[in-house]
Design a protein around this motif. Structure first.
Motif, short mmCIF file in Angstrom:
data_model
loop_
_atom_site.label_atom_id
_atom_site.label_comp_id
_atom_site.label_asym_id
_atom_site.label_seq_id
_atom_site.Cartn_x
_atom_site.Cartn_y
_atom_site.Cartn_z
N LYS A 161 0.85 -1.20 0.00
CA LYS A 161 0.00 0.00 0.00
C LYS A 161 0.88 1.25 0.00
O LYS A 161 1.51 1.57 1.01
N LEU A 162 0.92 1.94 -1.13
CA LEU A 162 1.77 3.10 -1.31
C LEU A 162 0.93 4.37 -1.43
O LEU A 162 -0.14 4.35 -2.06
N ALA A 163 1.44 5.47 -0.88
CA ALA A 163 0.78 6.76 -1.05
C ALA A 163 1.00 7.24 -2.49
O ALA A 163 2.14 7.25 -2.96
N PRO A 164 -0.04 7.62 -3.20
CA PRO A 164 0.12 8.09 -4.59
C PRO A 164 1.09 9.26 -4.71
O PRO A 164 1.70 9.46 -5.76
N SER A 165 1.25 10.03 -3.63
CA SER A 165 2.16 11.18 -3.67
C SER A 165 3.61 10.77 -3.90
O SER A 165 4.44 11.58 -4.33
N LEU A 166 3.94 9.50 -3.63
CA LEU A 166 5.31 9.02 -3.86
C LEU A 166 5.68 9.06 -5.34
O LEU A 166 6.87 9.10 -5.69
N LEU A 167 4.69 9.06 -6.21
CA LEU A 167 4.95 9.02 -7.65
C LEU A 167 5.45 10.35 -8.19
O LEU A 167 6.11 10.40 -9.23
N ASP A 168 5.11 11.43 -7.50
CA ASP A 168 5.31 12.76 -8.06
C ASP A 168 6.72 13.28 -7.85
O ASP A 168 7.35 13.04 -6.82
N GLY A 169 7.20 14.01 -8.84
CA GLY A 169 8.51 14.66 -8.76
C GLY A 169 9.50 14.06 -9.74
O GLY A 169 9.44 12.88 -10.09
N ALA A 170 10.42 14.90 -10.19
CA ALA A 170 11.43 14.46 -11.16
C ALA A 170 12.36 13.41 -10.55
O ALA A 170 12.62 13.40 -9.35
N SER A 171 12.85 12.52 -11.39
CA SER A 171 13.77 11.47 -10.94
C SER A 171 15.19 12.01 -10.86
O SER A 171 15.78 12.39 -11.88
N ASP A 172 15.76 12.03 -9.67
CA ASP A 172 17.15 12.44 -9.51
C ASP A 172 18.10 11.45 -10.16
O ASP A 172 19.17 11.82 -10.65
N VAL A 173 17.71 10.17 -10.17
CA VAL A 173 18.56 9.14 -10.77
C VAL A 173 18.68 9.35 -12.27
O VAL A 173 19.78 9.28 -12.84
N VAL A 174 17.57 9.63 -12.93
CA VAL A 174 17.61 9.89 -14.38
C VAL A 174 18.41 11.14 -14.67
O VAL A 174 19.20 11.19 -15.62
N LYS A 175 18.24 12.15 -13.84
CA LYS A 175 19.00 13.39 -14.01
C LYS A 175 20.49 13.11 -13.92
O LYS A 175 21.29 13.61 -14.73
N ALA A 176 20.89 12.28 -12.95
CA ALA A 176 22.31 11.94 -12.80
C ALA A 176 22.83 11.11 -13.96
O ALA A 176 23.98 11.26 -14.39
N MET A 177 21.99 10.23 -14.50
CA MET A 177 22.39 9.39 -15.63
C MET A 177 22.69 10.23 -16.87
O MET A 177 23.50 9.83 -17.71
N LYS A 178 22.05 11.38 -16.98
CA LYS A 178 22.24 12.22 -18.16
C LYS A 178 23.45 13.13 -18.04
O LYS A 178 23.83 13.78 -19.02
N GLN A 179 24.07 13.17 -16.85
CA GLN A 179 25.23 14.03 -16.67
C GLN A 179 26.45 13.44 -17.36
O GLN A 179 26.65 12.22 -17.36
#
Length: 375
Positions: A201-219
């Protein structure tokens, strides 16, 4: 004057929900779907290690397209490698059909989320998808078992998480939570968020926000050589790609093929240290629910140690889904399904020692014996 063409798909919020075999990914997605705003369409792309697609039936047995939930399966191993083209075809078709407000992707428990992220971050999808928080579910009880802590995929799933969810918290020992926190801290700097959950049971709010991991992968990543101390290169789909392999039966469309006269078909798959055995049965075949329970209970206690079992079965008492994980069986009634399907996953070394063909042949005979007599 309008052309009648649909608007271009753009920046669809997209989340990857990953985790090892049996950790509760499907339950987590079902929980999130329950919280879906009524006026929104959500799409689910689900990948399975086995060749027989089952998870899609779990979702479709609870949610329909009329309720705004669209599902597409990619069975047959890690969708970033062996099924790479299948993944992109399935994703494109799913997006075109559903035009979703949100996309949830469930890689197989033996899949490689970093490579999935690389595919989704490629130029083709950059304007279409907005990769948001990557969520990895972990059963903290497994952190004392080297079969998990030394498994590359288990660790990669933690390494690419924006949020780590300690699922099945209700089954933990007192020290389990701290064990998970320490394990993640030893692998990650900075630390991702860690939350705990029961029954997925997860809070839907966990889904929101940019992925820091993806951002780091693009560096850009510094790369030093004798010729150019200041040369840099960026991540591409081919770089940082772990070498992993799955053995596949060539019948890639096994889930769409007509069934033979026997009324059922079997197909197997292996890779990442595990062996899967799956069966499809004609919708006209009905199973004795009591006999099926008896077989599943024996399988749960079998010395061969079933790592994972998923099934959707048409029985004389209704349609039910079944799960076996950690020696426990769960059953849930479903509204509908196309046909009975079952997938069993065991350790590849165990299968090799016992004889995979002998095991699957024995289980097949036992399954057939659970069918109701047509007379």
């Amino acid at each position: 004057m309008t052309t009648g063409k649909p608007e271009k798909l753009s920046a669809i919020p997209t989340n990857i929900i990953s985790g090892f075999l049996g950790v509760g990914k499907t339950s987590a997605i079902l929980s999130l779907l329950e919280a879906k705003p009524e006026n929104e369409r959500w799409a689910v792309l689900v990948n399975e290690f086995g060749e027989i697609g089952i998870d899609g039936g779990f979702f479709e047995g609870v949610h329909t397209e009329q309720s705004g939930v669209f599902v597409r399966e990619v069975p047959g191993g890690c969708m970033c490698c062996a099924s790479g083209l299948s993944m992109q075809i399935a994703l494109n078709q799913l997006l075109a059909r559903s035009r979703p407000h949100r996309l949830l992707i469930e890689p197989t428990g033996l899949g490689h989320p970093r490579e999935v992220l690389e595919v989704l971050s490629a130029e083709h999808y950059q304007e279409v998808l907005n990769i948001q928080k990557n969520i990895t579910l972990v059963d903290a009880r497994k952190l004392t078992d080297i079969r998990y802590t030394l498994h590359e995929t288990f660790n990669q799933q933690i390494d690419v998480a924006d949020i780590v969810v300690g699922n099945k918290e209700d089954l933990y020992q007192e020290e389990s939570k701290q064990l998970l926190i320490d394990y993640v801290a030893n692998r990650r700097n900075p630390m991702p968020d860690i939350v705990f959950a029961q029954h997925g049971k997860l809070a839907p709010s966990l889904l929101d926000g940019a992925s820091d991991v993806v951002k780091a992968m693009k560096q850009p990543i510094p790369h030093h050589s004798y010729d150019d101390e200041h040369h840099t290169h960026e991540n591409t789909d081919s770089e940082h790609h772990d070498h992993h392999h799955h053995k596949h039966n060539q019948a890639r469309n096994i889930n769409d093929m007509p069934l033979p006269q026997s009324g059922f078909v079997k197909i197997e798959n292996s890779g990442e240290g595990f062996q899967s055995m799956g069966w499809r049965f004609s919708p006209y075949i009905v199973f004795n629910r009591s006999a099926l329970h008896g077989w599943l209970d024996k399988l749960r206690l079998d010395k061969l140690k079933v790592e994972r079992l998923k099934a959707i079965m048409i029985t004389n008492e209704g349609i039910f889904s079944y799960n076996i994980v950690d020696d426990a069986i769960s059953e849930k009634e479903l509204d509908d399904c196309l046909e009975s399907r079952i997938e069993v996953i065991i350790n590849e070394q165990v299968a090799s020692k016992a004889g995979a063909d002998d095991i699957s042949g024995m289980w097949e005979q036992q399954l057939v014996a659970c069918q109701l007599d047509e007379n």
